[in-house]
Enzyme design. Structure first.
Site, short mmCIF file in Angstrom:
data_model
loop_
_atom_site.label_atom_id
_atom_site.label_comp_id
_atom_site.label_asym_id
_atom_site.label_seq_id
_atom_site.Cartn_x
_atom_site.Cartn_y
_atom_site.Cartn_z
N PHE A 122 0.80 -1.22 0.00
CA PHE A 122 0.00 0.00 0.00
C PHE A 122 0.83 1.27 0.00
O PHE A 122 0.29 2.37 -0.04
CB PHE A 122 -0.98 0.00 1.19
CG PHE A 122 -0.35 -0.09 2.56
CD1 PHE A 122 0.20 1.02 3.17
CD2 PHE A 122 -0.33 -1.31 3.24
CE1 PHE A 122 0.77 0.95 4.43
CE2 PHE A 122 0.25 -1.40 4.51
CZ PHE A 122 0.80 -0.27 5.10
N ARG A 137 -4.24 7.60 20.11
CA ARG A 137 -4.59 6.44 19.27
C ARG A 137 -5.97 5.88 19.67
O ARG A 137 -6.72 5.42 18.81
CB ARG A 137 -3.50 5.37 19.34
CG ARG A 137 -2.23 5.82 18.61
CD ARG A 137 -1.16 4.74 18.56
NE ARG A 137 -1.49 3.66 17.66
CZ ARG A 137 -1.23 3.63 16.36
NH1 ARG A 137 -0.63 4.66 15.76
NH2 ARG A 137 -1.55 2.59 15.63
N THR A 175 -7.13 1.46 12.64
CA THR A 175 -6.70 1.90 11.31
C THR A 175 -7.82 1.74 10.29
O THR A 175 -8.06 2.63 9.47
CB THR A 175 -5.47 1.07 10.86
OG1 THR A 175 -4.50 1.07 11.91
CG2 THR A 175 -4.87 1.62 9.58
N ARG A 223 -12.00 7.82 13.60
CA ARG A 223 -11.99 7.07 12.34
C ARG A 223 -13.35 6.42 12.07
O ARG A 223 -13.77 6.34 10.91
CB ARG A 223 -10.85 6.06 12.35
CG ARG A 223 -9.49 6.74 12.08
CD ARG A 223 -8.35 5.84 12.41
NE ARG A 223 -7.08 6.30 11.87
CZ ARG A 223 -5.92 5.76 12.19
NH1 ARG A 223 -5.86 4.76 13.05
NH2 ARG A 223 -4.79 6.22 11.66
N ASN A 233 -8.22 7.46 6.07
CA ASN A 233 -8.73 7.24 7.42
C ASN A 233 -8.58 8.46 8.35
O ASN A 233 -8.50 8.32 9.56
CB ASN A 233 -8.13 5.96 8.03
CG ASN A 233 -6.63 6.03 8.17
OD1 ASN A 233 -6.01 7.02 7.80
ND2 ASN A 233 -6.04 4.98 8.71
N HIS A 236 -3.73 10.61 11.61
CA HIS A 236 -2.52 9.84 11.92
C HIS A 236 -2.14 10.08 13.36
O HIS A 236 -2.33 11.18 13.88
CB HIS A 236 -1.34 10.27 11.03
CG HIS A 236 -0.01 9.83 11.58
ND1 HIS A 236 0.50 8.58 11.34
CD2 HIS A 236 0.87 10.45 12.40
CE1 HIS A 236 1.66 8.46 11.99
NE2 HIS A 236 1.90 9.58 12.65
P1 ATP Z 1 -1.07 5.97 11.04
O1 ATP Z 1 0.39 5.55 11.07
O2 ATP Z 1 -1.44 6.75 9.79
O3 ATP Z 1 -1.48 6.65 12.31
P2 ATP Z 1 -1.83 3.36 11.84
O4 ATP Z 1 -0.65 3.43 12.75
O5 ATP Z 1 -3.17 3.06 12.43
O6 ATP Z 1 -1.97 4.67 10.99
P3 ATP Z 1 -0.18 1.91 9.97
O7 ATP Z 1 -0.08 0.45 9.96
O8 ATP Z 1 0.96 2.70 10.54
O9 ATP Z 1 -1.56 2.31 10.69
O10 ATP Z 1 -0.44 2.38 8.47
C1 ATP Z 1 -0.20 3.72 8.08
C2 ATP Z 1 -1.31 4.16 7.14
O11 ATP Z 1 -1.22 3.41 5.95
C3 ATP Z 1 -2.73 3.91 7.65
O12 ATP Z 1 -3.20 4.90 8.50
C4 ATP Z 1 -3.49 3.87 6.38
O13 ATP Z 1 -3.74 5.21 5.89
C5 ATP Z 1 -2.53 3.16 5.45
N1 ATP Z 1 -2.74 1.72 5.43
C6 ATP Z 1 -2.39 0.83 6.39
N2 ATP Z 1 -2.73 -0.42 6.04
C7 ATP Z 1 -3.30 -0.32 4.82
C8 ATP Z 1 -3.86 -1.25 3.90
N3 ATP Z 1 -3.90 -2.56 4.17
N4 ATP Z 1 -4.36 -0.77 2.73
C9 ATP Z 1 -4.33 0.55 2.44
N5 ATP Z 1 -3.80 1.48 3.25
C10 ATP Z 1 -3.30 1.05 4.43
MG MG Z 2 1.27 3.99 12.10
#
Ligand code: ATP
Ligand code: MG
Length: 137
Positions: free
Chosen positions: A57, A85, A91, A102, A112, A115
């Site tokens: 992604f 969080r 997420t 979210r 979403n 961040h």
């Molecule tokens: P963030 O870091 O943005 O706060 P998070 O920590 O909840 O979010 P991460 O795993 O760090 O989630 O992923 C970063 C960002 O990448 C997510 O917020 C989302 O916008 C995107 N993302 C994560 N997983 C997916 C996926 N499977 N498909 C599409 N986009 C994704």
């Molecule tokens: Mg993250």
């Protein structure tokens, strides 16, 4: 006291939700220590999400993050990282609890709305990505 980096992502800014999200931040008791509006370039978005480079992604995520302006904030509160969080929710909005940002504002797992940093070390790096020490005195 702890600090975390929050971003109102382009999907939420575009839909004029930044004000409501900032209100929720204040209602939850965070102090906003710094705030700026920035439209990231693709390279800046790639730098910010460098830990996800190589994930399927990543290209789409960084296109999205560079697609329009964001609002970036430094939030301060006791236990700010996990508190923010929790307020954001999962997420994937389909898995986010009722009452979370979210659940209310995200359109998809990618678009979403917000961040949040996930640990003290990443919070320090992410805050430094957007703000200088002099902005945070
Ligand atoms: P963030 O870091 O943005 O706060 P998070 O920590 O909840 O979010 P991460 O795993 O760090 O989630 O992923 C970063 C960002 O990448 C997510 O917020 C989302 O916008 C995107 N993302 C994560 N997983 C997916 C996926 N499977 N498909 C599409 N986009 C994704
Ligand atoms: Mg993250």
């Amino acid at each position: 006291m702890e600090r975390t980096l929050a971003i109102v992502k382009p999907d939420a800014v575009e839909r004029r939700l930044a004000g409501q999200i900032i209100q929720r931040i204040e209602d939850a008791g965070f102090e906003i220590r710094a705030m700026r509006r920035i439209h990231l370039s693709k390279r800046q978005a790639e730098g910010f999400y460098a830990v996800h480079r190589g994930r399927p992604f990543f290209p789409s995520l960084t296109d999205f993050m560079a697609s329009g302006p964001t609002v970036v904030l430094v939030l301060e509160a006791p236990d700010a990282i996990s508190k923010w969080r929790t307020l954001m929710g999962a997420t994937d909005p389909a898995k986010a609890e009722a009452g979370t940002l979210r659940k209310e504002f995200a359109q998809s797992i990618e678009r979403n709305a917000t961040h949040g940093s996930d640990a003290p070390e990443t919070a320090a790096v992410e805050i430094g990505y957007f703000f200088a020490g002099i902005d945070l005195i």
